[in-house]
Design a protein around this motif. Sequence first.
Motif, mmCIF file in Angstrom:
data_model
loop_
_atom_site.group_PDB
_atom_site.id
_atom_site.type_symbol
_atom_site.label_atom_id
_atom_site.label_comp_id
_atom_site.label_asym_id
_atom_site.label_seq_id
_atom_site.Cartn_x
_atom_site.Cartn_y
_atom_site.Cartn_z
ATOM 1 N N ARG A 51 0.856 -1.096 0.072
ATOM 2 C CA ARG A 51 0.033 0.044 -0.002
ATOM 3 C C ARG A 51 0.711 1.312 -0.031
ATOM 4 O O ARG A 51 0.488 2.152 -0.813
ATOM 5 C CB ARG A 51 -0.861 -0.069 1.167
ATOM 6 N N GLU A 52 1.985 1.203 0.897
ATOM 7 C CA GLU A 52 2.708 2.437 0.992
ATOM 8 C C GLU A 52 3.312 2.619 -0.443
ATOM 9 O O GLU A 52 3.881 3.669 -1.010
ATOM 10 C CB GLU A 52 3.743 2.242 2.086
ATOM 11 N N TRP A 53 4.033 1.608 -1.134
ATOM 12 C CA TRP A 53 4.718 1.521 -2.299
ATOM 13 C C TRP A 53 3.854 2.203 -3.306
ATOM 14 O O TRP A 53 4.034 3.121 -4.295
ATOM 15 C CB TRP A 53 5.147 0.427 -2.760
ATOM 16 N N LYS A 54 2.580 1.647 -3.328
ATOM 17 C CA LYS A 54 1.812 2.436 -4.418
ATOM 18 C C LYS A 54 1.315 3.884 -4.167
ATOM 19 O O LYS A 54 1.225 4.525 -5.166
ATOM 20 C CB LYS A 54 0.340 1.461 -4.168
ATOM 21 N N GLN A 55 1.485 4.145 -2.737
ATOM 22 C CA GLN A 55 1.207 5.560 -2.763
ATOM 23 C C GLN A 55 2.196 6.423 -3.163
ATOM 24 O O GLN A 55 2.068 7.309 -3.814
ATOM 25 C CB GLN A 55 1.032 5.858 -1.280
ATOM 26 N N VAL A 56 3.541 5.914 -3.113
ATOM 27 C CA VAL A 56 4.767 6.714 -3.575
ATOM 28 C C VAL A 56 4.630 6.731 -4.772
ATOM 29 O O VAL A 56 4.851 7.898 -5.368
ATOM 30 C CB VAL A 56 5.891 6.184 -2.823
ATOM 31 N N LEU A 57 4.173 5.632 -5.710
ATOM 32 C CA LEU A 57 4.436 5.539 -6.936
ATOM 33 C C LEU A 57 3.146 6.034 -7.860
ATOM 34 O O LEU A 57 3.152 6.057 -9.087
ATOM 35 C CB LEU A 57 4.910 4.171 -7.369
ATOM 36 N N GLY A 58 2.262 6.151 -7.231
ATOM 37 C CA GLY A 58 0.746 6.367 -7.670
ATOM 38 C C GLY A 58 0.138 5.322 -8.443
ATOM 39 O O GLY A 58 -0.655 5.551 -9.473
ATOM 40 N N ILE A 59 0.432 4.207 -8.012
ATOM 41 C CA ILE A 59 -0.006 3.108 -8.716
ATOM 42 C C ILE A 59 -1.608 2.831 -8.431
ATOM 43 O O ILE A 59 -1.754 2.780 -7.180
ATOM 44 C CB ILE A 59 0.703 1.566 -8.305
ATOM 45 N N PRO A 60 -2.481 2.506 -9.285
ATOM 46 C CA PRO A 60 -4.079 2.432 -8.887
ATOM 47 C C PRO A 60 -4.350 1.487 -7.900
ATOM 48 O O PRO A 60 -3.439 0.397 -7.808
ATOM 49 C CB PRO A 60 -4.611 2.111 -10.172
ATOM 50 N N GLU A 61 -5.144 1.476 -7.194
ATOM 51 C CA GLU A 61 -5.377 0.663 -6.000
ATOM 52 C C GLU A 61 -5.765 -0.634 -6.633
ATOM 53 O O GLU A 61 -5.388 -1.895 -5.889
ATOM 54 C CB GLU A 61 -6.647 1.206 -5.130
ATOM 55 N N ASP A 62 -6.446 -0.848 -7.772
ATOM 56 C CA ASP A 62 -6.960 -2.154 -8.230
ATOM 57 C C ASP A 62 -5.943 -2.885 -9.075
ATOM 58 O O ASP A 62 -6.256 -3.863 -9.735
ATOM 59 C CB ASP A 62 -8.242 -1.961 -9.018
ATOM 60 N N MET A 63 -4.678 -2.065 -9.143
ATOM 61 C CA MET A 63 -3.499 -2.666 -10.036
ATOM 62 C C MET A 63 -2.644 -3.285 -9.047
ATOM 63 O O MET A 63 -2.196 -2.950 -7.977
ATOM 64 C CB MET A 63 -2.724 -1.481 -10.405
ATOM 65 N N ARG A 64 -2.360 -4.942 -9.259
ATOM 66 C CA ARG A 64 -1.458 -5.678 -8.522
ATOM 67 C C ARG A 64 -0.137 -5.357 -8.629
ATOM 68 O O ARG A 64 0.238 -5.369 -10.056
ATOM 69 C CB ARG A 64 -2.069 -7.022 -8.357
ATOM 70 N N THR A 65 0.978 -5.351 -7.781
ATOM 71 C CA THR A 65 2.278 -5.302 -8.183
ATOM 72 C C THR A 65 2.799 -6.759 -8.093
ATOM 73 O O THR A 65 2.536 -7.390 -6.879
ATOM 74 C CB THR A 65 3.023 -4.377 -7.295
ATOM 75 N N PHE A 66 3.909 -7.203 -8.618
ATOM 76 C CA PHE A 66 4.425 -8.653 -8.714
ATOM 77 C C PHE A 66 5.934 -8.660 -8.359
ATOM 78 O O PHE A 66 6.360 -9.813 -8.249
ATOM 79 C CB PHE A 66 4.027 -9.155 -9.858
ATOM 80 N N ALA A 67 6.414 -7.596 -8.423
ATOM 81 C CA ALA A 67 8.051 -7.634 -8.188
ATOM 82 C C ALA A 67 8.513 -6.348 -7.962
ATOM 83 O O ALA A 67 7.929 -5.308 -8.427
ATOM 84 C CB ALA A 67 8.654 -8.363 -8.972
ATOM 85 N N ALA A 68 9.766 -6.202 -7.359
ATOM 86 C CA ALA A 68 10.424 -4.896 -7.396
ATOM 87 C C ALA A 68 11.874 -5.285 -7.902
ATOM 88 O O ALA A 68 12.546 -6.148 -7.064
ATOM 89 C CB ALA A 68 10.718 -4.147 -6.113
ATOM 90 N N ILE A 69 12.267 -4.988 -8.988
ATOM 91 C CA ILE A 69 13.388 -5.192 -9.711
ATOM 92 C C ILE A 69 14.566 -4.162 -9.765
ATOM 93 O O ILE A 69 14.295 -3.272 -10.657
ATOM 94 C CB ILE A 69 12.972 -6.062 -11.157
ATOM 95 N N PRO A 70 15.512 -4.299 -8.779
ATOM 96 C CA PRO A 70 16.589 -3.157 -8.917
ATOM 97 C C PRO A 70 17.532 -3.567 -10.369
ATOM 98 O O PRO A 70 17.929 -4.744 -10.241
ATOM 99 C CB PRO A 70 17.276 -3.443 -7.670
ATOM 100 N N VAL A 71 17.824 -2.590 -10.840
ATOM 101 C CA VAL A 71 18.754 -2.675 -12.242
ATOM 102 C C VAL A 71 19.901 -1.704 -11.966
ATOM 103 O O VAL A 71 19.560 -0.494 -11.757
ATOM 104 C CB VAL A 71 17.834 -2.568 -13.264
ATOM 105 N N GLY A 72 20.828 -2.112 -12.520
ATOM 106 C CA GLY A 72 21.919 -1.327 -12.613
ATOM 107 C C GLY A 72 23.386 -2.024 -13.000
ATOM 108 O O GLY A 72 23.348 -3.042 -13.415
ATOM 109 N N TRP A 73 24.496 -1.371 -13.214
ATOM 110 C CA TRP A 73 25.658 -1.863 -13.532
ATOM 111 C C TRP A 73 26.421 -2.624 -12.304
ATOM 112 O O TRP A 73 26.279 -2.095 -11.419
ATOM 113 C CB TRP A 73 26.756 -0.932 -14.011
ATOM 114 N N PRO A 74 26.732 -3.890 -12.778
ATOM 115 C CA PRO A 74 27.281 -4.498 -11.353
ATOM 116 C C PRO A 74 28.634 -4.186 -10.867
ATOM 117 O O PRO A 74 29.429 -3.629 -11.574
ATOM 118 C CB PRO A 74 27.420 -5.900 -12.101
#
Length: 222
Positions: free
Chosen positions: A178-201
């Motif tokens: 819920r907090e992640w959605k609030q920060v990112l403005g993701i609609p309430e009825d949208m489910r999130t399935f992962a958080a994938i950090p990406v960058g140079w190793p």
Amino acid sequence: MSTMRAMRRLKPDPVPDELLERLIQAAVWGPSGGNMQRYEYVLVTDPDVMARLAPLWQRCVDAYLATTGKYAPEGMDEAAYGRMVAAIEYQRDHFAETPALVIPCYRMPEQQPDEAGLRASAQALGADAVQELARIQPRFTALAEGSCMYPGVQNLLLAARALGLAANITIWHLMLEREWKQVLGIPEDMRTFAAIPVGWPVGNFGPVRRRPVSEVIHRNAW
């Protein structure tokens, strides 16, 4: 595939938008149930947004390490497990410096029940199976949604590896979704399935350590 480790130590250097879009393109090429293509991808590269997410990430990681992540799984080398935990803690402590973060999302469409179709389905399954399906419906729905998302996520991870980018899939954010959605403005009825950090190793890829195939195959029956 054999060298695609979960790479958690990332350089703060930015990743070009063109490469990030190639990762999302690879994800979109993944299969989608019924070819409905109900997926969306939130791509975070703004340092200010990442800084707002960092305290949430820390809380989720700390909660994980306090329980599941406290002890090495049976059969896993203690030293190897310690290195993994150290990498998790490094990523936690440097999350605000993460160059890019991908949040795969999915919205299951609203469907009106088809009475004739429901009767035909029940007839095909049988009464006992229909009752069992009703019991496991939440799991069935979750797996149906996941099957529309995770093949694309794997495509994204493989594309990152091919481009020399580090990435790893996590679902810890779901503890505070819920907090992640609030920060990112993701609609309430949208489910999130992962958080994938990406960058140079910071480190090197592979090889991965996995159980031998001979231990996991059950031919023709269990």
